[in-house]
Design a protein around this motif. Structure first.
Motif, PDB file in Angstrom:
ATOM      1  N   UNK A 390       0.739  -1.321   0.008  1.00  0.00           N
ATOM      2  CA  UNK A 390       0.197   0.344  -0.091  1.00  0.00           C
ATOM      3  C   UNK A 390       0.932   1.235  -0.241  1.00  0.00           C
ATOM      4  N   UNK A 391       1.923   1.244   1.004  1.00  0.00           N
ATOM      5  CA  UNK A 391       2.958   2.511   0.726  1.00  0.00           C
ATOM      6  C   UNK A 391       3.445   2.640  -0.499  1.00  0.00           C
ATOM      7  N   UNK A 392       3.680   1.560  -1.160  1.00  0.00           N
ATOM      8  CA  UNK A 392       4.609   1.619  -2.285  1.00  0.00           C
ATOM      9  C   UNK A 392       3.412   2.390  -3.608  1.00  0.00           C
ATOM     10  N   UNK A 393       2.179   1.859  -3.268  1.00  0.00           N
ATOM     11  CA  UNK A 393       1.162   2.393  -4.399  1.00  0.00           C
ATOM     12  C   UNK A 393       1.019   3.784  -3.939  1.00  0.00           C
ATOM     13  N   UNK A 394       1.028   4.363  -2.870  1.00  0.00           N
ATOM     14  CA  UNK A 394       1.030   5.955  -2.600  1.00  0.00           C
ATOM     15  C   UNK A 394       2.274   6.569  -3.415  1.00  0.00           C
ATOM     16  N   UNK A 395       3.388   6.130  -2.995  1.00  0.00           N
ATOM     17  CA  UNK A 395       4.300   6.411  -3.628  1.00  0.00           C
ATOM     18  C   UNK A 395       4.300   6.849  -5.108  1.00  0.00           C
ATOM     19  N   UNK A 396       3.966   5.720  -5.578  1.00  0.00           N
ATOM     20  CA  UNK A 396       3.811   5.401  -7.133  1.00  0.00           C
ATOM     21  C   UNK A 396       3.021   6.771  -7.529  1.00  0.00           C
ATOM     22  N   UNK A 397       1.814   6.923  -6.821  1.00  0.00           N
ATOM     23  CA  UNK A 397       0.850   7.993  -7.372  1.00  0.00           C
ATOM     24  C   UNK A 397       1.718   9.184  -7.354  1.00  0.00           C
ATOM     25  N   UNK A 398       2.237   9.599  -6.058  1.00  0.00           N
ATOM     26  CA  UNK A 398       3.145  10.819  -6.040  1.00  0.00           C
ATOM     27  C   UNK A 398       4.110  10.802  -7.229  1.00  0.00           C
ATOM     28  N   UNK A 399       4.865   9.798  -7.514  1.00  0.00           N
ATOM     29  CA  UNK A 399       5.733   9.733  -8.624  1.00  0.00           C
ATOM     30  C   UNK A 399       5.189  10.016  -9.757  1.00  0.00           C
ATOM     31  N   UNK A 400       3.798   9.432 -10.187  1.00  0.00           N
ATOM     32  CA  UNK A 400       3.189   9.573 -11.489  1.00  0.00           C
ATOM     33  C   UNK A 400       2.573  11.178 -11.586  1.00  0.00           C
ATOM     34  N   UNK A 401       2.264  11.806 -10.219  1.00  0.00           N
ATOM     35  CA  UNK A 401       1.870  13.123 -10.062  1.00  0.00           C
ATOM     36  C   UNK A 401       3.117  14.315 -10.457  1.00  0.00           C
ATOM     37  N   UNK A 402       4.202  13.839  -9.917  1.00  0.00           N
ATOM     38  CA  UNK A 402       5.545  14.788 -10.216  1.00  0.00           C
ATOM     39  C   UNK A 402       5.814  14.627 -11.501  1.00  0.00           C
ATOM     40  N   UNK A 403       5.512  13.545 -12.289  1.00  0.00           N
ATOM     41  CA  UNK A 403       6.161  13.211 -13.743  1.00  0.00           C
ATOM     42  C   UNK A 403       5.055  13.674 -14.573  1.00  0.00           C
ATOM     43  N   UNK A 404       3.706  13.839 -14.000  1.00  0.00           N
ATOM     44  CA  UNK A 404       2.567  14.107 -15.049  1.00  0.00           C
ATOM     45  C   UNK A 404       2.290  13.100 -15.802  1.00  0.00           C
TER      46      UNK A 404
END
Length: 610
Positions: A390-404
């Protein structure tokens, strides 16, 4: 053409005695001799160019790719010779040799940049050629224009030796103009085709067979993740991030505002009809324009330019913050991957222990306590794995947001330890974008003070009047209204009541002090934060070095020995669990130390803007 005509007439009209013959000398003889030399010089030149390209890139493919600049440049040389009505001559041939060299140089500049971007981790060929062409556009144009401008006087010369200079210069200038344009567009396309290996030429059957083999031999990722390096992630974020794009639009907006510095009021046009000069009706019209003192407009332009520079620096600040955020999330994902491996390894140990405990309990070799303990240990590890997912999924969402981006990225294969080169002189920290931005605030305050001071200068106005007179004028002449009389009006606005403007000047001076204090405080904050991050980095570097020297080896030995001992029956399950927990704890502490080390290195890279 003259020699050809002479040859035809000589052959038809003149008959020579035996032993006599005609030869043609002068420029024609020199041309034939020089052509023979060119038949050797040009192929040798082309061969040497290709050999040097091969030695430079160690690739026949890329040598041929750059070699494509030669026919592209030849197009322009031939075209310009035809446009100027010049025949091919020896000087034109020499010009082609020089042209080929410069054109190949432009190709080397582009291909070298493409290879460098590819070496840095970029995989998208389209992005490689776009970025590489953008970065190397100025050097390519500079190379072409320097050579072209240098030959321009020769191209238009009319003095002695012009018949030799003009063809040579025409070939070089025309060839470089066309070759530069074609190189910037054709060469990147050819690079993509060469790197892809002309996949379009491969038959569909071959493509399908290769795909089946690859699918059979290589296990396809079930999660559909796209591998990405940190460099590629930062490049993608800088290109796509909406916050950066927003700041870029603001900077463009401020740049457009620079053109509004000379905001002159509307001109006033008026007309009058009536008893202006006497009891007779006259007409009068006029035009007037008021404006500030010219210094005011110059000061307004300076202020708008400093605002624009402030917006540009704000882009750099946001890009530095974005690099830091991307690096933090990226290495957090790397940490998650390492943590997952450790937990999966521990889970496999506890699962094997649990299965053995169930069998031993079924055979009556142990009690329920061993099986319950094994089940508890296994459940704890599986719970940690689920939380980690779950923590990795949250980080992945943050990563996608930063990279748009909507892609799910993978950091597998990335090194877990992020190194920092060396200590930096704290004076160099003043080059940080945040400090440059605050320094620019002081420049804005200075410009604002100069603008407010300039507003104490007088305003100016100018007007033009045109009127008629009916009746006797001042010169005792009778006018019937058909004559027109002109006048010009000049005005100066004197700032008598300037108290409010002086108050604005004083407030602008206070604003400058505020900007200076903000800059000084930020220098202290960044310097202090950098020194603290440097101490943190050194501390965790020692911790990581300690773990890598002894504890990690001991942890591996403890786990291996514990498994051997419990299998041999030399220790009980409680002792085994204690030893496994100890080994796992050592590995976990090492991962935490690496995570802290990476965070400190990211902070240091942020302060030096890397």
């Amino acid at each position: 053409t003259i020699v050809n005509e002479l040859q035809s007439r000589v052959d038809k009209q003149l008959k020579f005695p035996t032993g006599y013959y005609v030869t043609y000398g002068g420029a024609f003889e020199n041309l034939n001799a020089a052509k023979q030399r060119l038949l050797i010089a040009v192929p040798v030149s082309l061969l040497l160019i290709f050999l040097l390209l091969y030695f430079a890139f160690n690739s026949v493919k890329q040598g041929l790719l750059i070699y494509s600049a030669i026919p592209l440049s030849a197009i322009g040389g031939i075209l310009f010779l035809a446009l100027r009505g010049m025949p091919f001559s020896i000087s034109a041939g020499v010009g082609f040799i020089a042209l080929f060299g410069v054109a190949v140089l432009n190709g080397i500049v582009l291909i070298s940049e493409f290879n460098q971007l590819k070496k840095e981790g970029m995989t998208d060929l389209k992005r490689i050629v776009l970025m590489g062409t953008k970065v190397r556009l100025r050097p390519v144009l500079m190379t072409a224009f320097v050579a072209s401008l240098g030959f321009f006087p020769m191209a238009v010369s009319n003095g002695a030796g012009a018949e030799v200079q003009r063809p040579l210069a025409t070939v070089v200038i025309g060839g470089l103009l066309i070759a530069t344009f074609l190189t910037l567009f054709v060469l990147p396309v050819l690079y993509i085709l060469f790197e892809k290996g002309f996949r379009a030429a491969v038959s569909k059957t071959t493509t399908v067979m290769v795909s089946i083999i690859l699918l059979t031999l290589v296990s396809q990722r079930s999660d559909g993740q796209t591998p990405i390096t940190l460099k590629a992630a930062i490049d993608t974020a800088l290109k796509n991030n909406l916050q950066v794009k927003q700041e870029q639009l603001k900077a463009k907006y401020q740049q457009m505002l620079v053109g509004t510095s000379a905001n002159i009021p509307q001109a006033s046009l008026f007309g009058e009809v009536g008893q202006i000069n006497s009891s007779y009706s006259d007409t009068k019209f006029g035009l007037s324009q008021s404006f500030n003192f010219p210094t005011v407009y110059n000061r307004q332009k300076e202020l708008l330019k400093t605002d624009w520079k402030n917006s540009v620096l704000n882009i750099a600040v946001n890009e530095a913050i974005l690099k830091k955020q991307v690096s933090q999330v990226y290495y957090s994902l790397v940490y998650m991957e390492q943590k997952k491996r450790l937990l999966q390894y521990t889970d496999s140990l506890y699962l094997g222990f649990y299965q053995k405990a169930v069998l031993r309990l079924a055979k009556g070799e142990t009690n329920i306590l061993e099986k319950t303990s094994a089940e508890t240990l296994l459940g704890q590890v599986q719970m940690q794995l689920n939380q980690l997912k779950d923590d990795e999924a949250i980080l992945q969402l943050q990563f996608q947001l930063l990279l748009n981006s909507t892609h799910v990225f993978s950091t597998k294969g990335a090194p877990f330890k992020l190194n920092f080169a060396a200590a930096v002189d704290t004076q160099l920290l003043k080059e940080h974008p945040a400090l440059k931005l605050l320094a620019q605030q002081q420049q804005i305050a200075d410009a604002a003070i100069r603008l407010e001071k300039s507003k104490l200068l007088p305003d100016l106005s100018i007007g033009y009047n045109n009127s008629s007179i009916r009746g006797i004028g001042a010169d005792n002449k009778l006018y019937n209204g058909s004559n027109r009389f002109n006048s010009v009006q000049l005005g100066v606005g004197i700032p008598i009541f300037a108290g409010a403007q002086k108050a604005r000047i004083n407030s602008a001076r206070i604003n400058k002090q505020v900007a200076a204090n903000s800059y000084a405080m930020e220098v202290q904050n960044i310097t202090s934060a950098y020194l603290a991050a440097d101490l943190q980095y050194r501390k965790f570097l020692q911790t990581v070095a300690y773990f890598e020297s002894t504890p990690l080896k001991n942890a591996e030995l403890i786990a291996r020995t514990a498994n051997q001992q419990i299998a041999a029956g030399n220790i009980n399950y409680l002792e085994w669990a204690q030893l496994i927990n100890q080994a796992t704890s050592i590995n976990n502490d090492y991962l935490e130390a690496l995570r802290n080390l990476n965070e400190a290195a990211i902070q240091l890279n942020y302060f030096i803007n890397q």
